[in-house]
Design a protein around this motif. Structure first.
Motif, mmCIF file in Angstrom:
data_model
loop_
_atom_site.group_PDB
_atom_site.id
_atom_site.type_symbol
_atom_site.label_atom_id
_atom_site.label_comp_id
_atom_site.label_asym_id
_atom_site.label_seq_id
_atom_site.Cartn_x
_atom_site.Cartn_y
_atom_site.Cartn_z
ATOM 1 N N SER A 28 0.879 -1.096 -0.014
ATOM 2 C CA SER A 28 -0.108 0.100 0.132
ATOM 3 C C SER A 28 0.890 1.201 -0.103
ATOM 4 O O SER A 28 0.369 2.533 -0.270
ATOM 5 C CB SER A 28 -0.988 0.100 1.170
ATOM 6 O OG SER A 28 -1.953 -1.097 1.411
ATOM 7 N N ILE A 29 2.335 1.095 0.450
ATOM 8 C CA ILE A 29 3.018 2.396 0.601
ATOM 9 C C ILE A 29 3.002 3.301 -0.811
ATOM 10 O O ILE A 29 2.624 4.402 -0.689
ATOM 11 C CB ILE A 29 4.488 1.920 1.030
ATOM 12 C CG1 ILE A 29 4.183 1.476 2.365
ATOM 13 C CG2 ILE A 29 5.128 3.110 1.196
ATOM 14 C CD1 ILE A 29 5.423 0.767 2.795
ATOM 15 N N THR A 32 -0.216 4.764 -2.009
ATOM 16 C CA THR A 32 -0.726 5.978 -1.303
ATOM 17 C C THR A 32 0.227 6.962 -1.602
ATOM 18 O O THR A 32 -0.196 8.323 -1.795
ATOM 19 C CB THR A 32 -0.341 5.549 0.242
ATOM 20 O OG1 THR A 32 -1.226 4.214 0.451
ATOM 21 C CG2 THR A 32 -0.984 6.516 1.059
ATOM 22 N N SER A 35 -0.951 8.639 -4.449
ATOM 23 C CA SER A 35 -1.935 9.397 -4.441
ATOM 24 C C SER A 35 -2.168 10.702 -3.775
ATOM 25 O O SER A 35 -2.775 11.157 -3.601
ATOM 26 C CB SER A 35 -3.252 8.168 -3.998
ATOM 27 O OG SER A 35 -3.058 7.138 -4.713
ATOM 28 N N LEU A 36 -0.915 10.728 -3.177
ATOM 29 C CA LEU A 36 -0.880 11.764 -2.044
ATOM 30 C C LEU A 36 -1.207 13.257 -2.771
ATOM 31 O O LEU A 36 -2.031 14.046 -2.103
ATOM 32 C CB LEU A 36 0.684 11.971 -1.614
ATOM 33 C CG LEU A 36 0.692 11.171 -0.395
ATOM 34 C CD1 LEU A 36 1.982 11.408 0.348
ATOM 35 C CD2 LEU A 36 -0.197 11.427 0.794
ATOM 36 N N LEU A 39 -5.078 13.684 -2.663
ATOM 37 C CA LEU A 39 -5.429 13.679 -1.540
ATOM 38 C C LEU A 39 -5.290 14.983 -0.930
ATOM 39 O O LEU A 39 -6.001 15.171 -0.044
ATOM 40 C CB LEU A 39 -4.972 12.425 -0.584
ATOM 41 C CG LEU A 39 -5.108 10.786 -1.019
ATOM 42 C CD1 LEU A 39 -4.349 9.930 -0.337
ATOM 43 C CD2 LEU A 39 -6.558 10.618 -0.860
ATOM 44 N N PHE A 74 -3.660 9.130 -9.099
ATOM 45 C CA PHE A 74 -4.603 8.401 -7.967
ATOM 46 C C PHE A 74 -5.241 7.265 -8.765
ATOM 47 O O PHE A 74 -5.253 5.983 -7.955
ATOM 48 C CB PHE A 74 -5.838 9.460 -7.989
ATOM 49 C CG PHE A 74 -6.725 8.622 -6.665
ATOM 50 C CD1 PHE A 74 -6.312 8.844 -5.448
ATOM 51 C CD2 PHE A 74 -7.682 8.148 -7.314
ATOM 52 C CE1 PHE A 74 -7.417 8.109 -4.674
ATOM 53 C CE2 PHE A 74 -8.813 7.278 -6.413
ATOM 54 C CZ PHE A 74 -8.596 7.400 -5.067
ATOM 55 N N GLY A 77 -2.782 4.457 -8.995
ATOM 56 C CA GLY A 77 -2.261 4.160 -7.522
ATOM 57 C C GLY A 77 -3.257 2.916 -7.125
ATOM 58 O O GLY A 77 -3.132 1.901 -6.666
ATOM 59 N N TYR A 78 -4.636 3.185 -7.470
ATOM 60 C CA TYR A 78 -5.692 2.612 -7.089
ATOM 61 C C TYR A 78 -5.667 1.074 -7.812
ATOM 62 O O TYR A 78 -6.033 0.293 -7.179
ATOM 63 C CB TYR A 78 -7.082 3.148 -7.326
ATOM 64 C CG TYR A 78 -8.229 2.424 -7.502
ATOM 65 C CD1 TYR A 78 -8.803 1.947 -6.499
ATOM 66 C CD2 TYR A 78 -8.821 2.214 -8.771
ATOM 67 C CE1 TYR A 78 -10.131 1.161 -6.469
ATOM 68 C CE2 TYR A 78 -9.882 1.178 -8.728
ATOM 69 C CZ TYR A 78 -10.466 0.687 -7.790
ATOM 70 O OH TYR A 78 -11.550 0.049 -7.559
ATOM 71 N N LEU A 81 -2.679 -1.063 -6.535
ATOM 72 C CA LEU A 81 -3.234 -1.638 -5.280
ATOM 73 C C LEU A 81 -3.891 -2.822 -5.384
ATOM 74 O O LEU A 81 -4.127 -3.783 -4.985
ATOM 75 C CB LEU A 81 -3.387 -0.644 -4.276
ATOM 76 C CG LEU A 81 -3.830 -0.871 -3.017
ATOM 77 C CD1 LEU A 81 -2.662 -1.873 -2.277
ATOM 78 C CD2 LEU A 81 -4.142 0.202 -2.033
ATOM 79 N N VAL A 201 -11.689 3.785 2.570
ATOM 80 C CA VAL A 201 -10.547 3.177 2.486
ATOM 81 C C VAL A 201 -10.881 1.941 2.959
ATOM 82 O O VAL A 201 -10.298 0.857 2.381
ATOM 83 C CB VAL A 201 -9.361 3.939 3.102
ATOM 84 C CG1 VAL A 201 -8.016 3.016 3.114
ATOM 85 C CG2 VAL A 201 -8.957 5.220 2.224
ATOM 86 N N TYR A 205 -10.353 -1.900 0.720
ATOM 87 C CA TYR A 205 -9.576 -3.182 1.399
ATOM 88 C C TYR A 205 -10.687 -4.162 1.710
ATOM 89 O O TYR A 205 -10.459 -5.536 0.761
ATOM 90 C CB TYR A 205 -9.013 -2.894 2.423
ATOM 91 C CG TYR A 205 -7.547 -2.131 2.250
ATOM 92 C CD1 TYR A 205 -6.512 -2.817 1.750
ATOM 93 C CD2 TYR A 205 -7.521 -0.812 2.462
ATOM 94 C CE1 TYR A 205 -5.364 -2.080 1.579
ATOM 95 C CE2 TYR A 205 -6.390 0.065 2.159
ATOM 96 C CZ TYR A 205 -5.177 -0.716 1.900
ATOM 97 O OH TYR A 205 -4.152 0.037 1.418
#
Length: 223
Positions: A28-29, A32, A35-36, A39, A74, A77-78, A81, A201, A205
């Motif tokens: 997830s690192i 994330t 996506s920062l 966010l 984003f 990343g989605y 993951l 979130v 998951y």
């Protein structure tokens, strides 16, 4: 297979997280971090959306700079993951990497399937119609797992009504209830928006892991 055992999938989902939580955090690192930018811009976007909804001006306010790039990062990343989570459930820890997915074919197929599954949004009148449409589309979501592990797209799943209903409950009703139940109490303390994002979130998951568990059970039963 007559049905998906909801209680067993619940237990299996929690057990899976308890066993693999370190690996889930590791994969997830990077998504994330990717996506920062979006966010960080989220409060500005929310304020902008509220302004557009309440403003009577004919010209809407301008979007923040680089918002298009932030959205692309984003979603990348989605997708990365999501694919890693499906692989983790189906293929175990050796099949995943902390680095983002770079397989262009899988990313394109994932985007195409996401657009197809998102179709119910346009059927918003009457209010119950999107739910009906999504109920019939829900077996197709199992193909997210097929894409992640490199299997061909499957158009017909031949699920019984009970199995399809339970899959709909696990993938749609439970995440929606999770967001509502975690958000509503905190709204009285002015923390509703923050808790909503946290609950979404967690729902992501939950949906990813249980979808892969359902896929595994359906494929094993068919075999």
């Amino acid at each position: 297979m007559e049905q998906l055992p909801i209680n067993k999938i619940f237990l299996a989902g929690f057990a899976f997280v308890a066993i693999h939580w370190k690996k889930i955090l590791k994969i997830s690192i990077v998504p994330t971090l990717i996506s920062l930018p979006l966010l960080i811009s989220m409060p500005e976007l929310i304020a902008l959306a509220q302004q557009i909804l309440t403003d009577t001006l004919s010209t809407p306010p301008a979007l923040p700079n680089n918002i298009g790039l932030y959205l692309l990062l984003f979603f990348y990343g989605y997708i990365s993951l999501s694919i890693n989570l499906y692989r983790l459930v189906i293929l175990d820890e050796q099949a995943v990497s902390i680095l983002p997915i770079v397989e262009l074919g899988k990313i394109i197929r994932f985007i195409g399937l996401s657009l197809l599954v998102g179709l119910p949004i346009i059927f918003n009148n009457p209010i119950w119609l999107p739910w009906v449409v999504y109920f019939f589309l829900i077996p197709i979501t199992l193909n997210f797992v097929n894409i992640a592990i490199g299997n061909p797209f499957k158009y017909r799943w031949n699920l019984s009504f009970t199995t399809q209903m339970n899959l709909f409950f696990l993938q749609v009703i439970v995440p929606m209830l999770m967001v509502l139940l975690l958000t509503y109490p905190f709204s009285f303390f002015g923390l509703g928006l923050s808790m909503e994002w946290i609950s979404r979130v967690l729902a992501f998951y939950w949906s990813s892991i249980t979808l892969a568990l359902c896929y595994q059970l359906i494929e094993t039963s068919d075999t």
